[in-house]
Write an enzyme that holds these catalytic residues in place. Structure first.
Site, PDB file in Angstrom:
ATOM      1  N   SER A 783     110.364  50.748 -27.581  1.00 20.54           N
ATOM      2  CA  SER A 783     110.902  49.737 -26.668  1.00 20.54           C
ATOM      3  C   SER A 783     112.384  49.461 -26.883  1.00 20.54           C
ATOM      4  CB  SER A 783     110.117  48.434 -26.813  1.00 20.54           C
ATOM      5  OG  SER A 783     110.252  47.913 -28.119  1.00 20.54           O
ATOM      6  N   LYS A 826     107.740  38.835 -26.925  1.00 24.69           N
ATOM      7  CA  LYS A 826     109.177  39.165 -26.881  1.00 24.69           C
ATOM      8  C   LYS A 826     109.955  38.126 -26.082  1.00 24.69           C
ATOM      9  CE  LYS A 826     108.492  44.139 -27.486  1.00 24.69           C
ATOM     10  NZ  LYS A 826     108.626  45.481 -26.886  1.00 24.69           N
TER      11      LYS A 826
END
Length: 877
Positions: A783, A826
């Site tokens: 990511s 996140k």
């Protein structure tokens, strides 16, 4: 014997001269090789010697060295060390003197007085040995030093000696390093005047008279008598091969040597060995040795008789056992089967339990084994322990459950703020499970409830609230670090110290078959050579088969289907797939700042004040103060650190209050208010203050987002470009996947150089350094692709990156942005870091429904499909 005197012969000079003669060839048969020497003295030759001899003296304690014996000794004192070394360096001869304590000397003298054939005088001179508490016997042994082994660590010498002949000490002279002695060889005698002949003849069968002289035939007859007893002793105390070997060797030995050899083989007391050493009369030694052998043979016969008596006692005990059981059966008939003993108690407890027929049958078999076994049988104790455990299990006993769904909802709301979706899922799960049990539907099973979330989020307290709402007892089993299958299934009863597994122990503790069992930290199970505990849990947690769970120790089918198992974990990545497939997973995500504020106000702060006997209205903590604690003193997904900070404030408050009032009465305490400015006094300097550097827009510095088992975190990616040879340096403890993402980002930028106006860049003359701070923390995952590409492009183009922008997404070689996992955590990390804008993959827009509205209100979320869209949002012109 004399000590060293001025007018006496100097033994050191005499010894040196004799050794010089030896070196000149007097001992031509001497053979030495390294640390080993062969025996070059003949015993018969030494016995014929009439001259005195000078040699070093070696002393032994707690032992007795006999002639014709080869033995090893450890010389620990310096005099014996030097004596052995001096002898080995010259002709190899050393005089072995025996040291005895005062008690040993008295014991020897008393023994001699009790002998029927000997005189009542000690046949050996003695003298004190130097300044020690030991006495030295003047009768010793001339021995040959065969080998020396030096042990420098212990400052000792291991010496191997071959005994030769008896000798008498005449004179000793010493210096600081060595004892030298003058000695003469002692010959064995067969003097009949030293014997009490009537007793001797009666014992041996001879007809010796005082005036007769022994012939060779007489000595052979003596040897035959000795052989008779010794051979009988060998047959009873040695195996056939060893006995035959000893008998074969003895024919070559002279009679005196043969006697010393027997004294070494037959068990003797220390005083008896000393007696054999100092007694010169050969006939007396023969008589004594025969007496010693007869004594040991008698002891052997006594041992045989004792063995027979023990065998008879065992048979008698078995007979008594049968009689006792018969008497017990008769007593039961006479007393109308009144059950009073322990066995009857087991039968009574067994009859009261509601068991399956096969379970009852197996337990009755165990009772029969106990009844038939002897009372002192060690197996009985193990069977009784087994029965105590099995009979103490609930076996169908249920706690009175009060299933009230509104009460469950109320309990969850009262103990947990927020977590609306989580609490809704829990209520739905419990409702489905209750309906299945109420209808007794076995067609399908309800999956296992699993709570996954960061530490401190409230997973354990949720399980506690569920148990309280259902009115069921709670048992907690911590699985962190468990790597032994026996911890789950138990040990087999064939092992010493066997125990049941933790599941059975938990049921025994709560004393019901329908508790709530919390399996904590299931993601931290281990695996080792002792088995796989995760595989053992399959039988426990699978609703299709746990109604007949079989613990290795209990070894009976047990129904676990009514147990409500709740499992907790921090991460689903390390949960074994087979277990994860059987779970109904509920994710508990990080708390927002407002949620933490409400938890602190409603739960943590009032509870801590009550712990120090204060009320909320006495100590006030403003919302501004709490928000400052949350943002400046904690950086976590849960509230554990927040609770520790509040505990610190309470501790200091308690100390301040008692310092003001030593009597400890604080009922008249005025209301206190703690503000933001007071936090430094209570908690010290804030560890998470904003850094001015991080508030600036910089070139090559980008905020990335990552997911860990403790929740979401922000990561800074830094890139620097410098002159070089086209190398890419990656630092910061990066994993292989993240390194590959950096390579993909660099390749894409080079491939789009013309479009990005970087066509004039000389790629082979540039070095790229990519660094992610906090190098001690491992980092990995795909990511970070868009974050690395943005940092690289910013460093190459010189365009600054907005410091209030964070991003996440996987980058491909064609510049596409692929979806990622852990979006909710996140975004929570970006929210805690006070970001304004977060760039996410467009394919993750569907996951925004799971994100708290408070987070979505604060953050400007930008979904993208291509990396160029990321640069348009994140980079300044």
């Amino acid at each position: 014997m004399t000590k060293k005197q001025d007018n006496s012969t100097n033994l050191f000079d005499e010894y040196a001269q004799r050794m010089q003669d030896t070196a000149d060839g007097a001992w031509e048969n001497s053979v030495q090789d390294g640390d080993v020497s062969e025996v070059f003295y003949d015993r018969a030759t030494l016995l014929k010697s009439k001259k005195t001899m000078v040699m070093p003296q070696l002393t032994v304690r707690n032992n007795c060295f006999l002639p014709a014996i080869c033995a090893s000794f450890e010389c620990k004192d310096s005099l014996s060390n030097n004596a052995a070394a001096q002898a080995f360096a010259n002709n190899g001869l050393v005089f072995v003197a025996t040291l005895v304590s005062e008690d040993e000397l008295v014991d020897l003298d008393n023994f001699i007085h009790t002998q029927p054939l000997t005189h009542t005088v000690l046949p050996c001179a003695v003298s004190p040995y130097k300044d020690s508490n030991f006495t030295m016997l003047h009768t010793g042994v001339i021995a040959q030093v065969l080998s020396l082994q030096m042990d420098e660590d212990n400052n000792s010498t291991r010496v191997l000696l071959q005994g030769l002949v008896r000798a008498e000490l005449l004179e000793i002279q010493s210096d600081d390093n060595l004892d030298l002695v003058k000695i003469k060889v002692l010959n064995d005698n067969t003097n009949l005047s030293q014997l009490k002949l009537p007793i001797y003849n009666g014992q041996t069968g001879f007809t010796l008279t005082a005036g007769s002289k022994l012939k060779k035939s007489d000595l052979q007859a003596v040897r035959d008598v000795l052989n008779l007893y010794f051979h009988k002793w060998l047959m009873e105390n040695r195996n056939r091969d060893d006995a035959a070997k000893i008998i074969g060797n003895e024919e070559q030995m002279p009679l005196a040597t043969y006697i010393d050899y027997i004294a070494e083989q037959v068990p003797l007391f220390p005083r008896e060995r000393l007696f054999c050493l100092i007694m010169r009369n050969l006939l007396l030694r023969v008589y004594s040795i025969v007496d010693f052998i007869q004594r040991d043979l008698g002891l052997g016969l006594l041992r045989s008789q004792l063995d027979k008596k023990v065998g008879d006692m065992i048979k008698k005990e078995q007979r008594d056992y049968v009689i006792r059981n018969t008497i017990k059966a008769l007593k039961q008939q006479l007393s109308d089967n009144t059950e009073t003993d322990e066995l009857d108690n087991y039968k009574k407890r067994l009859a009261e339990l509601n068991l399956l027929p096969e379970v009852r049958r197996q337990l009755e078999n165990v009772l029969q084994k106990i009844a038939k076994a002897a009372p002192n049988n060690p197996e009985v104790a193990g069977l009784q322990d087994y029965l105590d455990l099995v009979l103490s299990l609930p076996w169908g006993k249920l706690a009175p459950e009060c299933f009230d769904l509104p009460k469950v909802q109320e309990s969850l709301d009262a103990n947990h703020f927020g977590l609306v979706k989580v609490k809704k899922r829990i209520v739905e799960y419990l409702a489905m499970r209750h309906l299945k049990e109420a209808k007794k539907n076995s067609a399908g099973t309800v999956e296992l409830l699993c709570l996954i979330g960061p530490p401190g989020i409230g997973k354990t307290s949720i399980a506690r609230s569920i148990a309280a709402a259902l009115n069921r007892p709670l048992a907690t089993i911590s699985l962190g670090g468990v790597d032994d299958e026996a911890e789950i299934r138990g040990h087999r009863r064939t092992y010493i110290g066997a125990m049941p597994g933790r599941i059975i122990k938990a049921l025994q503790t709560v004393d019901c078959d329908n508790p709530v069992i919390l399996l904590d930290e299931i993601d931290k199970l281990g695996i080792s050579s002792k088995g796989d505990p995760a595989a053992a849990l399959l039988e426990v947690l699978d609703g299709e088969q746990n109604d007949k769970f079989r613990d290795n120790y209990v070894d009976l089918p047990y129904d676990l289907s009514k147990v409500l198992f709740i499992v907790t974990a921090n991460s689903y990545d390390t949960i074994p797939p087979a277990l994860y497939d059987r779970m109904d997973v509920i994710n508990l995500d990080s708390y927002t700042e407002n949620e933490k504020l409400q938890i602190a106000k409603r739960f943590l702060w009032p509870k801590l004040l009550r712990s120090i006997n204060l009320e909320v209205n006495q100590i006030k903590l403003s919302d501004t103060c709490l928000r400052n604690i949350i943002s400046a003193y904690t950086a976590e997904a849960g509230v554990r650190q927040l609770e520790r900070c509040l505990k610190t404030i309470c501790r200091k408050l308690a100390a301040d209050l008692l310092l003001r009032d030593s009597a400890g009465t604080i009922t008249d305490l005025p209301s206190l208010s703690i503000g933001k400015k007071d936090l430094v006094n209570y908690l010290g300097t804030a560890p998470y203050q904003d850094d001015e550097l991080h508030r600036k827009d910089l070139v090559g510095v980008v905020n990335g987002l990552a997911w860990t088992y403790i929740g979401g975190v922000t990561l800074e990616v830094e890139v620097k470009i410098c002159k070089g040879s086209g190398k890419i340096n990656l630092t910061g403890n990066l994993g292989d996947v993240m390194k590959e993402s950096a390579t993909v980002a660099w390749t894409y930028i080079i491939s789009q150089a013309d479009t990005l106006k970087l066509s004039d860049t000389k790629w082979n003359e540039l070095d790229v350094h990519i660094h992610i701070p906090e190098g001690a923390t491992p980092k990995d995952g795909p990511s970070a692709g868009v974050t690395l590409a943005t940092a690289l492009y910013s460093a190459l183009s010189g365009r600054k990156v907005k410091h209030k922008v964070a991003m996440t997404g996987e980058l491909t070689l064609t510049g596409r942005v692929f979806p990622i996992g852990g979006l909710k955590e996140k975004l929570m990390a970006a929210y805690r870091a006070k970001m304004d804008t977060v760039i996410i993959p467009k394919a993750n827009v569907k996951d925004l429904d799971e994100v708290d509205n408070e987070v979505k209100k604060v953050l400007h979320i930008v979904p993208v499909k291509q990396i160029e869209e990321v640069w348009q949002t994140a980079l300044l012109p």
